[in-house]
Design a protein around this motif. Structure first.
Motif, PDB file in Angstrom:
ATOM      1  N   THR A  94       0.836  -1.203   0.000  1.00  0.00           N
ATOM      2  CA  THR A  94       0.000   0.000   0.000  1.00  0.00           C
ATOM      3  C   THR A  94       0.870   1.251   0.000  1.00  0.00           C
ATOM      4  O   THR A  94       2.001   1.247   0.494  1.00  0.00           O
ATOM      5  CB  THR A  94      -0.919   0.025   1.229  1.00  0.00           C
ATOM      6  OG1 THR A  94      -0.114   0.001   2.421  1.00  0.00           O
ATOM      7  CG2 THR A  94      -1.861  -1.164   1.238  1.00  0.00           C
ATOM      8  N   ALA A 116      -4.213   4.550  -7.671  1.00  0.00           N
ATOM      9  CA  ALA A 116      -5.017   3.328  -7.676  1.00  0.00           C
ATOM     10  C   ALA A 116      -5.187   2.769  -9.077  1.00  0.00           C
ATOM     11  O   ALA A 116      -5.323   1.546  -9.258  1.00  0.00           O
ATOM     12  CB  ALA A 116      -6.380   3.603  -7.051  1.00  0.00           C
ATOM     13  N   PRO A 121      -3.017  -0.230  -3.901  1.00  0.00           N
ATOM     14  CA  PRO A 121      -4.006   0.163  -2.894  1.00  0.00           C
ATOM     15  C   PRO A 121      -3.557   1.441  -2.171  1.00  0.00           C
ATOM     16  O   PRO A 121      -2.428   1.537  -1.696  1.00  0.00           O
ATOM     17  CB  PRO A 121      -4.038  -1.031  -1.923  1.00  0.00           C
ATOM     18  CG  PRO A 121      -3.374  -2.160  -2.649  1.00  0.00           C
ATOM     19  CD  PRO A 121      -2.378  -1.526  -3.567  1.00  0.00           C
ATOM     20  N   ASN A 163      -9.152  -0.305  -4.952  1.00  0.00           N
ATOM     21  CA  ASN A 163      -7.771   0.152  -4.744  1.00  0.00           C
ATOM     22  C   ASN A 163      -7.661   1.495  -4.040  1.00  0.00           C
ATOM     23  O   ASN A 163      -6.591   1.806  -3.513  1.00  0.00           O
ATOM     24  CB  ASN A 163      -6.972   0.233  -6.055  1.00  0.00           C
ATOM     25  CG  ASN A 163      -6.700  -1.120  -6.663  1.00  0.00           C
ATOM     26  OD1 ASN A 163      -6.546  -2.103  -5.943  1.00  0.00           O
ATOM     27  ND2 ASN A 163      -6.674  -1.187  -7.979  1.00  0.00           N
ATOM     28  N   ALA A 164      -8.710   2.302  -4.023  1.00  0.00           N
ATOM     29  CA  ALA A 164      -8.614   3.626  -3.418  1.00  0.00           C
ATOM     30  C   ALA A 164      -9.698   3.847  -2.371  1.00  0.00           C
ATOM     31  O   ALA A 164     -10.861   3.546  -2.603  1.00  0.00           O
ATOM     32  CB  ALA A 164      -8.702   4.716  -4.482  1.00  0.00           C
ATOM     33  N   SER A 318     -11.126   5.187 -11.913  1.00  0.00           N
ATOM     34  CA  SER A 318     -10.865   4.878 -10.503  1.00  0.00           C
ATOM     35  C   SER A 318     -11.593   5.857  -9.585  1.00  0.00           C
ATOM     36  O   SER A 318     -12.120   5.477  -8.538  1.00  0.00           O
ATOM     37  CB  SER A 318      -9.357   4.927 -10.220  1.00  0.00           C
ATOM     38  OG  SER A 318      -8.688   3.853 -10.830  1.00  0.00           O
TER      39      SER A 318
END
Length: 447
Positions: A94, A116, A121, A163-164, A318
């Motif tokens: 991350t 992301a 992440p 991922n975000a 995203s």
């Protein structure tokens, strides 16, 4: 050692205050005891105030700051993202970013989905604004339906799927810091660099990220007015992250001039979406791309071009997924202020200065910020800038548009902007200052 396990009789607060007052060094055990006892209420506010002032005046060593930060982390919970896995079963690293705050600093909004979009992440635990610098959560709450509060399970699930995440930090992260921060605010010790650094880094380390990129700002609109102080803070925080096993770097950035062309809440979201669509102000794009590059490199992704994902729509995809995952409607119209007022240029020439603090103060007075934590903010309030330093302006053209739901706020916002702009009537050459003026990593630390 936590508030539940420490031995009250092990140390004496007055003894530790005297030690730091007389330029001594506090041991790990003494620091852990002091933080636990203060969190528990055994050490009173007046005693912690005295120690904080001694730290402000006499400083702390790198080792002391590390122990202080660790003790604040130990006062609460630590998050763990090790369950995030690749399809092959490998661990996903991350990356996070923290800014020390500035005027028009909406960078988190386009940055998190941009990083992301490369499959990294990004657990971005953010806060609300106080004073002239706006909070990331205040901006995002201008989006219809968007929710700032997530459980740890929901946060992990969203990181795995989208991922975000940009959300509010839970009360369980470094609760000692929350108590100490409030005390520093009323005792004249906010400026103590060891305490600033440990406050920021205790929460970021407890958050559990693998890599952290710091945006440390210097200038009129920043917490740190001088570049020397900003560099000292950046070095201190990079050292804390490095010693805690977090890959940490810092970019030093200019905050004499506001970022972008908006300072507020909804209008900063609007500008962030423009950046995600491949447009937007050049300085916002430049800093977003620079920080994204640092974050990607920190987790081992080299050769990537963040600017390309702004152009090709992947970052926008995203963003939409991230907003929708937190119940927001990315297609909803953003709130607009009920009243507006335009300030026009009084002379023609080249703009050579726009004071960031003045713009931030005007936005705050219009209702975009809060004076107390319990105050509400206006989603539509803020300041639009129609020119920036280096631009050629003509007498009578718009310089600022003031936006607010309360018309009576406009006069005081105008007062904040008096003298905020300098214009060279001769129209001579103007050299734009570097937006990123330094970079600090672990290899730059000498002790």
């Amino acid at each position: 050692m936590t508030a539940a396990t420490y031995d009250r009789s092990a140390h004496d607060a007055v003894e530790l205050i005297r030690l730091k007052r007389d330029h001594g060094r506090l041991s790990q055990e003494q620091i852990r005891w002091m933080i636990a006892a203060y969190t528990d209420g055994y050490v009173g506010d007046e005693q912690m105030s005295a120690l904080a002032m001694a730290i402000l005046l006499n400083g702390m060593t790198r080792e002391e700051i590390g122990h202080w930060t660790a003790a604040m982390i130990a006062s609460g919970e630590r998050m763990d993202f090790s369950s995030l896995r690749t399809p092959e079963g490998g661990r996903r690293l991350t990356a996070d970013k923290h800014s020390t705050g500035g005027v028009g600093d909406k960078i988190t909004l386009p940055l998190a989905p941009l990083v992301a979009s490369f499959g990294v992440p990004v657990p971005q635990l953010s806060g609300r604004g106080l004073g002239h610098t706006g909070g990331t959560l205040d901006k995002l709450e201008a989006i219809a339906g968007w929710q700032a509060d997530l459980s740890n399970d929901a946060l992990l699930r969203q990181l795995d799927e989208v991922n975000a995440v940009i959300c509010a930090a839970g009360p369980g992260l470094a609760p000692a810091d929350k108590k100490l921060y409030a005390l520093r605010d009323v005792t004249g010790t906010v400026e103590a660099i060891p305490l600033i650094a440990s406050s920021i880094m205790s929460k970021k380390i407890a958050e559990g990220t693998d890599a952290l990129v710091l945006d440390v700002k210097a200038g009129s609109g920043a917490f740190m007015k001088s570049r020397a102080d900003a560099v000292e803070l950046a070095r201190t925080m990079v050292a804390l992250g490095t010693d805690a096993g977090v890959k940490t770097t810092a970019l030093l950035t200019d905050m004499d001039t506001p970022l972008g062309l908006t300072a507020g809440n909804a209008i900063e979201v609007e500008e962030s979406v423009e950046v995600l669509a491949g447009g937007g102000p050049a300085d916002v794009v430049e800093l977003t791309v620079a920080l994204a590059q640092e974050m990607l490199t920190a987790v081992g992704i080299t050769g990537a071009d963040p600017a390309e994902n702004l152009r090709n729509g992947r970052a926008m995809d995203s963003w939409r997924q991230m907003i929708a995952a937190q119940s927001g409607n990315p297609d909803a119209a953003l709130p607009q202020a009920a009243h507006s007022h335009t300030i026009n240029a009084g002379v023609s020439g080249t703009m050579t200065r726009m004071d960031a603090m003045s713009v931030g103060l005007a936005a705050w007075r219009l209702g975009a910020g809060r004076a107390r934590k319990q105050d509400a903010v206006q989603a539509g309030a803020g300041v639009r800038m129609h020119a920036k330093p280096g631009d050629r302006i003509t007498e009578g053209q718009p310089l600022f548009t003031l936006l607010t739901d309360d018309e009576h706020r406009i006069a005081r916002a105008q007062q904040a902007l008096e003298g905020a702009v300098d214009v060279d009537a001769e129209g001579g050459p103007y050299e734009t200052p570097e937006l990123v003026f330094d970079r600090i990593s672990a290899s730059d630390l000498t002790d």
